[in-house]
Design a protein around this motif. Structure first.
Motif, mmCIF file in Angstrom:
data_model
loop_
_atom_site.group_PDB
_atom_site.id
_atom_site.type_symbol
_atom_site.label_atom_id
_atom_site.label_comp_id
_atom_site.label_asym_id
_atom_site.label_seq_id
_atom_site.Cartn_x
_atom_site.Cartn_y
_atom_site.Cartn_z
ATOM 1 N N ASP A 279 7.355 -11.714 11.064
ATOM 2 C CA ASP A 279 6.279 -10.785 10.707
ATOM 3 C C ASP A 279 6.832 -9.418 10.320
ATOM 4 O OD1 ASP A 279 4.453 -12.782 11.174
ATOM 5 O OD2 ASP A 279 3.932 -12.083 13.203
ATOM 6 N N GLN B 25 9.786 -8.810 9.072
ATOM 7 C CA GLN B 25 10.463 -8.940 7.784
ATOM 8 C C GLN B 25 9.452 -8.970 6.637
ATOM 9 O OE1 GLN B 25 13.832 -8.829 7.383
ATOM 10 N NE2 GLN B 25 13.307 -8.632 5.225
ATOM 11 N N LEU B 26 8.311 -9.639 6.837
ATOM 12 C CA LEU B 26 7.265 -9.659 5.810
ATOM 13 C C LEU B 26 6.720 -8.258 5.552
ATOM 14 C CD1 LEU B 26 5.297 -12.921 6.635
ATOM 15 C CD2 LEU B 26 6.696 -12.453 4.620
ATOM 16 N N GLU B 27 6.542 -7.464 6.607
ATOM 17 C CA GLU B 27 6.078 -6.088 6.439
ATOM 18 C C GLU B 27 7.104 -5.256 5.671
ATOM 19 O OE1 GLU B 27 5.079 -4.398 10.195
ATOM 20 O OE2 GLU B 27 3.551 -5.911 10.610
ATOM 21 N N ASP C 203 9.388 -6.404 3.551
ATOM 22 C CA ASP C 203 9.414 -6.880 2.169
ATOM 23 C C ASP C 203 8.248 -6.302 1.370
ATOM 24 O OD1 ASP C 203 11.669 -8.307 2.777
ATOM 25 O OD2 ASP C 203 10.649 -10.251 2.927
ATOM 26 N N GLY C 204 7.085 -6.236 2.004
ATOM 27 C CA GLY C 204 5.919 -5.660 1.333
ATOM 28 C C GLY C 204 6.111 -4.183 1.029
ATOM 29 N N ALA C 205 6.724 -3.444 1.959
ATOM 30 C CA ALA C 205 6.978 -2.016 1.737
ATOM 31 C C ALA C 205 7.988 -1.814 0.612
ATOM 32 C CB ALA C 205 7.482 -1.364 3.022
ATOM 33 N N LYS D 71 8.570 -3.863 -1.910
ATOM 34 C CA LYS D 71 7.904 -4.226 -3.160
ATOM 35 C C LYS D 71 6.991 -3.115 -3.616
ATOM 36 C CE LYS D 71 4.920 -7.709 -5.276
ATOM 37 N NZ LYS D 71 4.438 -6.757 -6.213
ATOM 38 N N TRP D 72 6.263 -2.503 -2.700
ATOM 39 C CA TRP D 72 5.349 -1.422 -3.063
ATOM 40 C C TRP D 72 6.118 -0.236 -3.637
ATOM 41 C CZ3 TRP D 72 4.381 3.614 -1.367
ATOM 42 C CH2 TRP D 72 3.182 4.163 -1.833
ATOM 43 N N ASP E 93 7.328 -1.238 -7.167
ATOM 44 C CA ASP E 93 6.232 -1.306 -8.134
ATOM 45 C C ASP E 93 5.685 0.072 -8.482
ATOM 46 O OD1 ASP E 93 6.487 -3.994 -8.265
ATOM 47 O OD2 ASP E 93 4.796 -4.446 -6.943
ATOM 48 N N GLU E 94 5.941 1.052 -7.636
ATOM 49 C CA GLU E 94 5.458 2.402 -7.895
ATOM 50 C C GLU E 94 6.099 2.969 -9.166
ATOM 51 O OE1 GLU E 94 4.285 5.811 -4.665
ATOM 52 O OE2 GLU E 94 6.288 4.980 -4.629
#
Length: 165
Positions: free
Chosen positions: A30, A32-34, A36-38, A40-41, A44-45
């Motif tokens: 969990d 690591q998923l958080e 990875d999401g940060a 990616k965000w 993408d910015e």
């Protein structure tokens, strides 16, 4: 396992499935998923999508070792996932990702007309209301266009503040 306790159930389960290390593994997943999401965000910015290239378009190709845009080629095939097959003047054909390709803009290509004047007419649509031909218009079309000026920033430069003593 609920609240760290083994449940009574008729389903068979091995005793290692109730080991606390599985909970740690799930929590690590969990986290690591958080992360990875940060990541990616943040990526993408600043990222921007690249426009697709058409077959036959001339492109500049970045050399992967020197990072210079020193090769020119023609797109001969479009593959999956932004990959393009580029043929060079030497005859070699290579697959390159869109990231390493830039459309080649030459002075010989005609510039697209401004969007506001594409279908502009001088008359109101009545028959026989054609304007007289302008003799200077034919002369202007025969003159080759001037070489394009390099694009410059429109930023206003402030003069440096110099203090004399």
């Amino acid at each position: 396992m609920v609240f760290g306790r083994q449940l009574r159930s008729i389903l068979p389960a091995h005793k290692s499935s109730f080991d606390p290390r599985w909970r740690e593994i799930m929590e690590a997943r969990d986290r690591q998923l958080e992360l990875d999401g940060a990541v990616k965000w943040i990526y993408d910015e600043r990222a921007r999508p690249l426009s697709p290239l058409l077959i036959g378009s001339r492109v500049r190709v970045q050399d992967t070792s020197t990072l210079l845009w020193d090769k020119e080629g023609v797109v001969v095939n479009v593959g999956k996932y932004r990959s393009y097959r580029v043929k060079f003047a030497s005859g070699s054909v290579l697959w390159r990702n869109r990231r390493h390709l830039r459309p080649l803009i030459t002075d010989n290509e005609p510039a697209p007309p401004p969007s506001g004047t594409a279908y502009k007419t001088d008359n109101d649509g009545d028959i026989g209301d054609d304007p007289a031909p302008d003799p200077d218009a034919a002369h202007q079309q025969a003159v080759p266009p001037a070489p394009s000026i390099p694009r410059r920033s429109g930023r206003i430069h402030k003069p440096n503040a110099r203090f004399t003593v």
